[in-house]
Design a protein around this motif. Structure first.
Motif, short mmCIF file in Angstrom:
data_model
loop_
_atom_site.label_atom_id
_atom_site.label_comp_id
_atom_site.label_asym_id
_atom_site.label_seq_id
_atom_site.Cartn_x
_atom_site.Cartn_y
_atom_site.Cartn_z
N HIS A 21 -5.86 -2.00 -6.11
CA HIS A 21 -5.36 -2.37 -4.61
C HIS A 21 -4.77 -1.28 -4.03
O HIS A 21 -3.84 -0.72 -4.61
N LEU A 22 -5.58 -0.99 -3.07
CA LEU A 22 -5.23 0.41 -2.38
C LEU A 22 -3.85 0.34 -1.16
O LEU A 22 -3.61 1.30 -0.50
N GLY A 23 -3.77 -0.91 -0.66
CA GLY A 23 -2.94 -1.15 0.31
C GLY A 23 -3.48 -0.69 1.74
O GLY A 23 -5.04 -1.00 1.67
N CYS A 24 -3.05 -0.31 2.81
CA CYS A 24 -3.53 -0.19 3.89
C CYS A 24 -3.75 1.53 4.08
O CYS A 24 -3.02 2.29 4.04
N ARG A 25 -5.22 1.78 4.11
CA ARG A 25 -5.90 3.01 4.00
C ARG A 25 -6.40 3.31 4.86
O ARG A 25 -7.49 2.46 5.58
N HIS A 54 -7.60 -1.72 6.53
CA HIS A 54 -7.75 -0.48 7.09
C HIS A 54 -6.97 -0.58 8.58
O HIS A 54 -6.80 -1.48 9.23
N PRO A 55 -6.29 0.58 9.33
CA PRO A 55 -5.98 0.61 10.57
C PRO A 55 -7.24 0.51 11.47
O PRO A 55 -8.31 0.37 11.11
N PRO A 56 -6.90 0.22 12.67
CA PRO A 56 -8.06 -0.28 13.47
C PRO A 56 -9.07 0.78 13.73
O PRO A 56 -8.89 1.93 13.93
N VAL A 57 -10.39 0.27 13.53
CA VAL A 57 -11.64 1.40 13.44
C VAL A 57 -12.61 0.46 13.79
O VAL A 57 -13.07 -0.61 13.12
N PRO A 91 -5.97 -4.28 10.58
CA PRO A 91 -4.89 -4.88 9.76
C PRO A 91 -5.11 -6.35 9.54
O PRO A 91 -5.39 -7.08 10.62
N GLY A 92 -5.05 -7.27 8.60
CA GLY A 92 -5.17 -8.62 8.23
C GLY A 92 -6.43 -8.85 8.00
O GLY A 92 -6.93 -9.93 7.79
N GLN A 93 -7.33 -8.02 7.88
CA GLN A 93 -8.74 -8.33 7.36
C GLN A 93 -8.85 -7.60 6.01
O GLN A 93 -8.39 -6.35 5.74
N VAL A 94 -9.52 -8.36 4.92
CA VAL A 94 -9.38 -7.91 3.50
C VAL A 94 -10.72 -7.20 3.24
O VAL A 94 -11.93 -7.57 3.75
#
Length: 218
Positions: A21-25, A54-57, A91-94
């Protein structure tokens, strides 16, 4: 699990499968780590699932058409080496990346795609939501709306990239693209379907379903 923590998913006697589990990367950072992991693999390297947000991309597959980005929303666009067209991560997407030795598991790519889709379908069924595949359009749909997208890359009989599941996110950036190359394709998420799972809970549940799908091939 906390950022970077690993958990063994495979039962005793099965081929090793580790969940990280890598968190938000950053998407770019995670992608390059997948490339490096795959390049360094040898016969003894275990298979892993990497869970993150992920941050928005916006990401565009290697054969994707840039014209599927409809307007500049200020969100960066990154061309990647996965298959498929354009999608959005935020964020909020797995997102779960599957780093697997396909030859060792005797898996064909199309077979793996079906297994990934089935894992999502079973997760949603566990929570009272009926989902399905659409012919010619990889991913998982609830009615006409897409809830999960996938794309893979194979090098030296090993794969990376994986699947994204919309859980509890801002869906508005999808309006700036033709999702997965389909104009006007609606998207949905688990929180809008009455599923009370946090992204962390959804990630663990989806990883469990993916592991069970892979176990059936042992």
């Amino acid at each position: 699990m906390s950022d970077g923590e690993a958990r063994q998913l495979s039962p005793v006697g099965q081929r090793p499968l580790l969940l990280r589990h890598l968190g938000c990367r950053s998407y770019a950072e995670t992608w390059q780590e997948m490339v490096a992991f795959t390049a360094a693999r040898d016969a003894a390297t275990g298979d892993e699932l990497w869970s993150c947000e992920h941050p928005p991309v916006f990401t565009l597959g290697q054969a994707g058409q840039p014209g599927h980005l409809l307007f500049d929303s200020g969100i960066p666009l990154l061309r990647t080496d996965r298959g498929g067209q354009i999608t959005y991560h935020g964020p909020g997407q797995v997102v779960i990346y599957l780093l697997l030795d396909l030859a060792r598991r005797r898996l064909k790519v199309r077979e793996l795609v079906v297994m990934i889709e089935q894992a999502v379908i079973e997760l949603l069924a566990d929570n009272g939501v009926a989902a399905a595949r659409h012919a010619g359009a990889p991913g998982v749909y609830v009615g006409l709306a897409k809830i999960a997208a996938l794309g893979l890359r194979v090098r030296r009989n090993c794969c990376y990239h994986g699947v994204s599941l919309n859980v509890d996110m801002d869906l508005s950036p999808f309006a700036a693209i033709n999702p997965c190359g389909f104009p006007g394709l609606p998207v949905t998420q688990t929180s809008d379907l009455g599923i009370a799972l946090t992204p962390a809970q959804a990630a663990m549940a989806l990883a469990g379903h993916l592991a069970r799908q892979l176990e059936r091939k042992q």
